[in-house]
Design an enzyme around this catalytic site. Structure first.
Site, mmCIF file in Angstrom:
data_model
loop_
_atom_site.group_PDB
_atom_site.id
_atom_site.type_symbol
_atom_site.label_atom_id
_atom_site.label_comp_id
_atom_site.label_asym_id
_atom_site.label_seq_id
_atom_site.Cartn_x
_atom_site.Cartn_y
_atom_site.Cartn_z
ATOM 1 N N LYS A 122 21.188 -2.340 1.332
ATOM 2 C CA LYS A 122 21.392 -0.825 1.857
ATOM 3 C C LYS A 122 20.806 0.113 0.853
ATOM 4 O O LYS A 122 20.490 0.967 1.137
ATOM 5 C CB LYS A 122 22.901 -0.847 2.050
ATOM 6 C CG LYS A 122 23.145 -0.981 3.415
ATOM 7 C CD LYS A 122 24.880 -0.778 3.813
ATOM 8 C CE LYS A 122 25.703 -1.718 3.139
ATOM 9 N NZ LYS A 122 27.019 -1.416 3.338
ATOM 10 N N ARG A 135 23.513 -15.729 2.171
ATOM 11 C CA ARG A 135 22.907 -14.572 2.450
ATOM 12 C C ARG A 135 21.575 -14.568 3.513
ATOM 13 O O ARG A 135 20.681 -15.277 3.001
ATOM 14 C CB ARG A 135 22.445 -13.606 1.289
ATOM 15 C CG ARG A 135 23.415 -12.521 0.955
ATOM 16 C CD ARG A 135 22.640 -11.779 -0.084
ATOM 17 N NE ARG A 135 22.404 -10.649 0.200
ATOM 18 C CZ ARG A 135 23.253 -9.248 0.359
ATOM 19 N NH1 ARG A 135 24.596 -9.657 0.149
ATOM 20 N NH2 ARG A 135 22.705 -8.228 0.848
ATOM 21 N N GLU A 140 30.859 -1.831 4.255
ATOM 22 C CA GLU A 140 31.029 -0.379 3.611
ATOM 23 C C GLU A 140 30.210 0.667 4.057
ATOM 24 O O GLU A 140 29.169 0.637 4.339
ATOM 25 C CB GLU A 140 30.471 -0.477 2.107
ATOM 26 C CG GLU A 140 31.154 0.603 1.340
ATOM 27 C CD GLU A 140 30.837 0.666 -0.254
ATOM 28 O OE1 GLU A 140 30.325 -0.383 -0.856
ATOM 29 O OE2 GLU A 140 31.087 1.726 -0.785
HETATM 30 P P1 ATP Z 1 24.168 -4.398 0.898
HETATM 31 O O1 ATP Z 1 23.655 -5.178 -0.401
HETATM 32 O O2 ATP Z 1 23.140 -4.191 1.779
HETATM 33 O O3 ATP Z 1 24.818 -3.143 0.749
HETATM 34 P P2 ATP Z 1 26.606 -5.352 1.420
HETATM 35 O O4 ATP Z 1 26.971 -6.644 1.141
HETATM 36 O O5 ATP Z 1 26.991 -4.763 0.105
HETATM 37 O O6 ATP Z 1 24.868 -5.481 1.763
HETATM 38 P P3 ATP Z 1 28.537 -4.651 3.237
HETATM 39 O O7 ATP Z 1 28.568 -3.315 4.075
HETATM 40 O O8 ATP Z 1 29.657 -4.885 2.266
HETATM 41 O O9 ATP Z 1 27.189 -4.709 2.718
HETATM 42 O O10 ATP Z 1 28.446 -5.861 4.051
HETATM 43 C C1 ATP Z 1 29.348 -6.185 5.097
HETATM 44 C C2 ATP Z 1 29.466 -7.699 5.453
HETATM 45 O O11 ATP Z 1 28.178 -8.134 5.712
HETATM 46 C C3 ATP Z 1 29.809 -8.357 4.239
HETATM 47 O O12 ATP Z 1 30.746 -9.392 4.606
HETATM 48 C C4 ATP Z 1 28.575 -9.002 3.931
HETATM 49 O O13 ATP Z 1 28.786 -10.343 3.053
HETATM 50 C C5 ATP Z 1 27.697 -9.011 5.224
HETATM 51 N N1 ATP Z 1 26.347 -9.110 4.623
HETATM 52 C C6 ATP Z 1 25.709 -8.020 4.028
HETATM 53 N N2 ATP Z 1 24.367 -8.496 3.910
HETATM 54 C C7 ATP Z 1 24.251 -9.545 4.254
HETATM 55 C C8 ATP Z 1 22.962 -10.608 4.407
HETATM 56 N N3 ATP Z 1 21.834 -10.209 3.844
HETATM 57 N N4 ATP Z 1 23.275 -11.649 4.912
HETATM 58 C C9 ATP Z 1 24.580 -12.165 5.719
HETATM 59 N N5 ATP Z 1 25.522 -11.391 5.419
HETATM 60 C C10 ATP Z 1 25.479 -10.293 4.838
HETATM 61 MG MG MG Z 2 28.446 -3.935 -0.412
#
Ligand code: ATP
Ligand code: MG
Length: 569
Positions: free
Chosen positions: A278, A268, A42
């Site tokens: 984020k 994760r 995102e």
């Molecule tokens: P955040 O909580 O930091 O906002 P998010 O999962 O909401 O992380 P996205 O931009 O939606 O962030 O994530 C894009 C991709 O990266 C998704 O497929 C997510 O599963 C993966 N991802 C995000 N954070 C991690 C993590 N800590 N470990 C592994 N994969 C991750």
């Molecule tokens: Mg997200």
């Protein structure tokens, strides 16, 4: 750009449970198409190391199995997303060494998703609910009791279609209606109790679609269907989405996709002394705890790049930790080890002194400058090279390499004792000069001309060897000693009433304005990396360095200083 080619070991097929499944897909022809993955960020912040893990996994699988990987921006929230994040994400993925097969945006699927919404309504599989989102949540029931069906659950198809069209046309205010899937209000998986699909955000400004849309899809509605539209085979996501798998499968089936993608969850990445979210990183930026998303202390890809970490190290780290089915925190020392190992094999050594202490060699001819040959790499590194380092009567050594009253096993310089200067001579401390306040200002030493490194008589041994620079020729530079941003292994593990901000490490950045480095570094472009012998790995910062005034970031120390701290207790 050599950075964009992953090291061969990063390409070697590894076996984890996801790769086993994909190998099986290929062997059985399960999807009738080549493996297709996607990385779906995102655009509401910069990518961090958790994303790097996901990137290495998704792009790695596509590469290993001859498939494809899309970069898809999951941009369905008009309030938080921005094109500046899109740009940052693209740059970071490429810098990590990966190139997407297609660049897609979930917001380009709004029309398609709306079509599917009408299809579901027509099939009697979705309805417009006039309850507030709060009431919907309350009426969802609990794990042990069924939910209460909405009074609007049995609206006719025609009424639902009419209301949906009017939601889209902007006739209703935010929060007055939502579109819900009609599944089962007693489903054991709470997510399946008539989940929300579309909500009203009338007139909201979306960074790509402008104010064209008054309704926006929720994650569950957008995500799986976007995957299906793109022909993804395996949709890899983190474990917290495990319960969303049912709605994923339900939606792609109801929308009529044959051979739809399936979701696989993996752990994760959670790293000690770091936060990987984020939302939390945005707080660090907004509250000014760091200089920005690319502050060299941030666990963002942009921060690591600015710190001086090479993409190779991040890929190796991702490979080292692998993918697992269970969440577990990873020790930061594993990452630091990957960074150190990568740099050890790559970067030339130079002499630098962070805390300069003047040394005058009283028996060295005044005005003489002699060039000493220095090795750029130790013998256990495949690279080779030599350079000339000036040596003269006035030098700087590191203040930490001298002690007036040393303990027993101090093998560096002390009054009456000898030490070897790296690539140079053995010197002996004859006298300590102090100012009126008693601070040491200068050491008066003698050198033994017979002990030149590599010379005929160089076999006289002393216990210690230290780095030094020639005072007149050394370059004065700024050194930024970066350390862990948090001093707690788990920054979120705090007493009630506090949060992760309270565990920030007050010494995560120490600036040394007047460090000294040997003049040969001037021959390297900014952006070069070095090992300062006996000190650590450093990066000639390209953004802040000026001619005659280099800025060096400490990328990582030579060893894990925190491990020592813990042992010392
Ligand atoms: P955040 O909580 O930091 O906002 P998010 O999962 O909401 O992380 P996205 O931009 O939606 O962030 O994530 C894009 C991709 O990266 C998704 O497929 C997510 O599963 C993966 N991802 C995000 N954070 C991690 C993590 N800590 N470990 C592994 N994969 C991750
Ligand atoms: Mg997200």
């Amino acid at each position: 750009m050599s950075d964009s080619t992953p090291a061969p070991d990063a390409l070697a097929p590894r076996r984890d449970f996801i790769r086993e499944l994909v190998a099986d897909d290929v062997a059985t022809g399960r999807f009738g198409r080549a493996p297709a993955t996607r990385f779906p960020p995102e655009p509401n912040g910069f990518l961090h190391m958790g994303h790097a893990k996901s990137i290495c996994l998704n792009f790695g699988i596509a590469r290993e199995f001859g498939g494809t990987c899309n970069l898809r921006f999951d941009d369905t929230n008009p309030f938080t997303e921005d094109v500046k994040y899109v740009e940052a994400i693209k740059r970071d993925v490429q810098w990590l060494g990966f190139q997407w097969d297609n660049e897609f945006y979930a917001s380009d699927y709004f029309e398609k998703l709306y079509e599917i919404a009408e299809l579901l309504v027509t099939k009697g599989k979705a309805y417009v609910d006039d309850q507030s989102e709060d009431d919907i949540r309350t009426n969802r029931g609990t794990v042990t009791s069924a939910g209460t069906p909405s009074p609007w659950r049995n609206r006719s198809v025609d009424e639902n279609l009419d209301l949906l069209r009017r939601m889209k046309a902007g006739e209703f205010a935010d929060g007055t209606r939502v579109l819900r899937a009609k599944i089962d209000m007693a489903h054991p998986n709470m997510i399946m109790r008539d989940p929300l699909l579309l909500r009203i955000r009338r007139g909201a400004h979306h960074y790509r679609r402008g104010t064209e849309w008054n309704i926006f899809p929720l994650y569950d509605f957008a995500h799986g269907l976007s995957d299906a539209v793109e022909g993804i085979t395996r949709s890899l996501c983190t474990l917290e989405f495990k319960d969303n798998r049912d709605i994923y499968d339900w939606l792609v089936a109801e929308a009529g996709f044959t051979n739809p993608p399936t979701q696989i969850e993996f752990a994760r990445l959670e790293l000690d002394y770091t936060v990987l979210s984020k939302r939390k990183l945005l707080r660090l930026v907004n509250e000014g705890h760091v200089s920005g998303w690319d502050d060299p202390r941030m666990p963002t890809i942009a921060g690591l790049r600015r710190r001086g970490v090479r993409p190779e190290a991040i890929r190796t780290f991702a490979e080292t930790i692998g993918v697992a089915r269970k969440d577990a925190r990873v020790e930061i020392s594993i990452f630091e080890h990957a960074v150190r190992n990568d740099l050890n094999m790559e970067v030339p050594r130079v002499l630098a002194v962070l805390k300069p202490l003047k040394v005058v060699l009283t028996n060295y001819p005044d005005g003489q400058v002699e060039m000493l040959e220095a090795q750029d790499y130790p013998h256990d590194v495949p690279k080779t090279g030599t350079r000339q380092v000036p040596f003269s009567r006035e030098l700087f050594i590191d203040a930490d390499d001298f002690m007036e009253n040393p303990p027993k096993k101090f093998f560096r310089l002390s009054p009456g004792n000898e030490v070897r200067l790296r690539f140079g001579y053995i010197i002996k401390c004859e006298d300590v000069v102090k100012d009126a306040a008693g601070n040491i200002t200068e050491l008066r030493c003698t050198y033994d001309p017979e002990t030149k490194s590599g010379g005929a008589n160089s076999d006289r041994k002393v216990k210690g060897t230290i780095q030094w620079v020639s005072a007149a020729q050394a370059l004065t530079c700024e050194v930024r000693l970066y350390d862990r941003l948090f001093s707690a292994p788990n920054p979120d593990d705090v007493p009630e009433g506090q949060d992760f901000i309270s565990t920030l490490n007050p010494e995560s950045l120490v600036v040394i304005p007047n460090a000294k480095v040997e003049p040969s570094v001037a021959a390297h472009p900014v952006g070069s990396r070095f090992q300062f012998e006996r000190v650590g790995y450093f990066y000639a910062e390209p953004e802040d360095s000026r001619p005659g005034r280099l800025v060096f970031n400490r990328i990582v120390g030579l060893r894990d200083s925190w491990a020592k701290e813990i042992k010392k207790g």
